[in-house]
Scaffold this active site. Structure first.
Site, PDB file in Angstrom:
ATOM      1  N   LYS A 260      -3.474  -5.420   1.634  1.00 30.01           N
ATOM      2  CA  LYS A 260      -2.905  -4.538   0.653  1.00 30.01           C
ATOM      3  C   LYS A 260      -3.234  -5.015  -0.697  1.00 30.01           C
ATOM      4  O   LYS A 260      -3.568  -3.878  -1.532  1.00 30.01           O
ATOM      5  CB  LYS A 260      -1.276  -4.579   0.952  1.00 30.01           C
ATOM      6  CG  LYS A 260      -0.847  -3.871   2.301  1.00 30.01           C
ATOM      7  CD  LYS A 260      -1.233  -2.410   1.918  1.00 30.01           C
ATOM      8  CE  LYS A 260      -0.858  -1.590   3.292  1.00 30.01           C
ATOM      9  NZ  LYS A 260      -1.204  -0.226   3.351  1.00 30.01           N
TER      10      LYS A 260
ATOM     11  N   THR B  94       9.541   3.814   9.167  1.00 28.96           N
ATOM     12  CA  THR B  94       8.537   4.319   9.750  1.00 28.96           C
ATOM     13  C   THR B  94       8.345   3.563  11.270  1.00 28.96           C
ATOM     14  O   THR B  94       8.920   2.510  11.595  1.00 28.96           O
ATOM     15  CB  THR B  94       7.229   4.095   9.174  1.00 28.96           C
ATOM     16  OG1 THR B  94       7.283   2.776   8.814  1.00 28.96           O
ATOM     17  CG2 THR B  94       7.316   4.726   7.713  1.00 28.96           C
TER      18      THR B  94
ATOM     19  N   TYR C 252      -1.634  -8.476   6.724  1.00 29.70           N
ATOM     20  CA  TYR C 252      -1.235  -7.075   6.282  1.00 29.70           C
ATOM     21  C   TYR C 252      -1.314  -7.510   4.701  1.00 29.70           C
ATOM     22  O   TYR C 252      -1.763  -6.548   3.996  1.00 29.70           O
ATOM     23  CB  TYR C 252       0.002  -6.928   6.545  1.00 29.70           C
ATOM     24  CG  TYR C 252       0.896  -5.826   6.028  1.00 29.70           C
ATOM     25  CD1 TYR C 252       0.523  -4.466   6.527  1.00 29.70           C
ATOM     26  CD2 TYR C 252       1.509  -5.837   4.918  1.00 29.70           C
ATOM     27  CE1 TYR C 252       0.977  -3.324   5.895  1.00 29.70           C
ATOM     28  CE2 TYR C 252       2.153  -4.519   4.568  1.00 29.70           C
ATOM     29  CZ  TYR C 252       1.787  -3.450   4.945  1.00 29.70           C
ATOM     30  OH  TYR C 252       2.366  -2.215   4.258  1.00 29.70           O
TER      31      TYR C 252
END
Length: 322
Positions: free
Chosen positions: A222, A254, A218
């Protein structure tokens, strides 16, 4: 009202008016089906008539829930025609319905970013149906690979593909529309979690998970979004198209955060506020924002050689000849 012009022709070749009308309707119907029948479209509302609307057109990837959905709703309220994107048709149509219920204009396009061919189909359908694009928000993302997937069908590490490479491809494919819509903006929704890209092991074949809440897949994807923004800003100078990246908020409430077992620290509304600042304010181009201000990203973002390596790798991975 359709107007039929009578032409002077020999009687043997004169068609009844009803038959002429029927043929015109059939031809029109075939055109409409061709515009919306492919899997990449799955439109919940009319497409391709942006030239008839005096309104900006925006594409928000990953906008069937969470941050993307909230940004899509706000853009609809501002008068944009919003192209809602995601994998789930029902959720996508729900977002479209919410925008339209508030008087806005929207449609849904389906594409799974785990397959680059679906990204190409999405771009092709938008290029076919629209004459311009004023706003591209590269928001779709995953925190980790699902179902133990190690490689996508394209042979790419899944998080790197969904979060970065698919957006690199989509942006490349939509650049002519963005330039036609200038002044236009590209916004890469990145993160404060950033890890330098190891160009000897981009697919993380030799990486071992360390149990941290934010994994290397991740964090490297990013940072790649930020390198992309910096690199594209130089390329797009004087075109009327700007590009920036941002960290919208830390651990928003989220699905991605909850799936990772992390306690949310901020709301989706807070994240949407940060994104909308880059939509509405004069913020320039080639910046990374955090807490509503330009900030310094991870050091590799300022390495011109790293940006070149990422660009060349990305072109190779998407099969670009040049």
């Amino acid at each position: 009202m359709m107007q039929v012009t009578t032409m002077t022709t020999p009687s043997a070749f004169r068609l009844p008016i009803a038959m002429v009308l029927l043929m015109m309707l059939l031809l029109t119907g075939c055109h409409e089906a061709g515009g919306r029948g492919d899997p990449a479209s799955d439109s919940a509302s009319g497409a391709g008539d942006d030239a008839e609307r005096d309104q900006p057109v925006a594409l928000v990837t990953g906008s069937t829930q969470g941050l993307g959905a909230e940004v899509a709703r706000r853009l609809g309220g501002m008068g944009h025609h919003v192209i809602v994107h995601g994998r789930d048709i029902d959720r996508g149509q729900d977002v479209v319905a919410e925008i339209e219920a508030e008087g806005g204009s929207a449609e849904f396009r389906r594409a799974d970013f785990l397959e680059l061919d679906r990204v190409r189909e999405l771009a092709e359908s938008i290029n076919r149906d629209f004459e311009r694009l004023n706003l591209l928000i590269n928001n779709a993302g995953i925190g980790s690979a699902e179902d133990g997937m190690e490689r996508t069908v394209d042979g790419v590490e899944p998080v790197f593909q969904v979060n970065y490479l698919a957006h690199f491809l989509l942006t490349e494919q939509l650049l002519p529309l963005l330039e036609a819509g200038a002044p236009a903006r590209i916004i890469n929704v990145s993160s404060g979690a950033q890890a330098a890209i190891d160009f000897d092991d981009v697919m993380l074949e030799h990486w071992e998970p360390d149990g941290s809440q934010i994994g290397r897949p991740y964090a490297q994807s990013k940072l790649a979004q930020i390198l992309h923004a910096y690199d594209m800003a130089e390329r797009l100078e004087n075109t009327g198209v700007t590009i920036n990246a941002l960290h919208p908020a830390t651990f928003m409430d989220t699905y991605m955060v909850r799936r990772a077992g992390i306690e949310p620290q901020t709301t989706v509304d807070e994240g949407a506020d940060a994104v909308m600042q880059l939509v509405t304010d004069e913020v320039g181009s080639g910046h990374y924002f955090r807490d509503h201000s330009p900030r310094r990203a991870q050091d590799q973002a300022y390495d011109a050689e790293a940006r070149r390596q990422l660009r060349e790798l990305s072109l190779e991975l998407i099969g670009a000849e040049d």
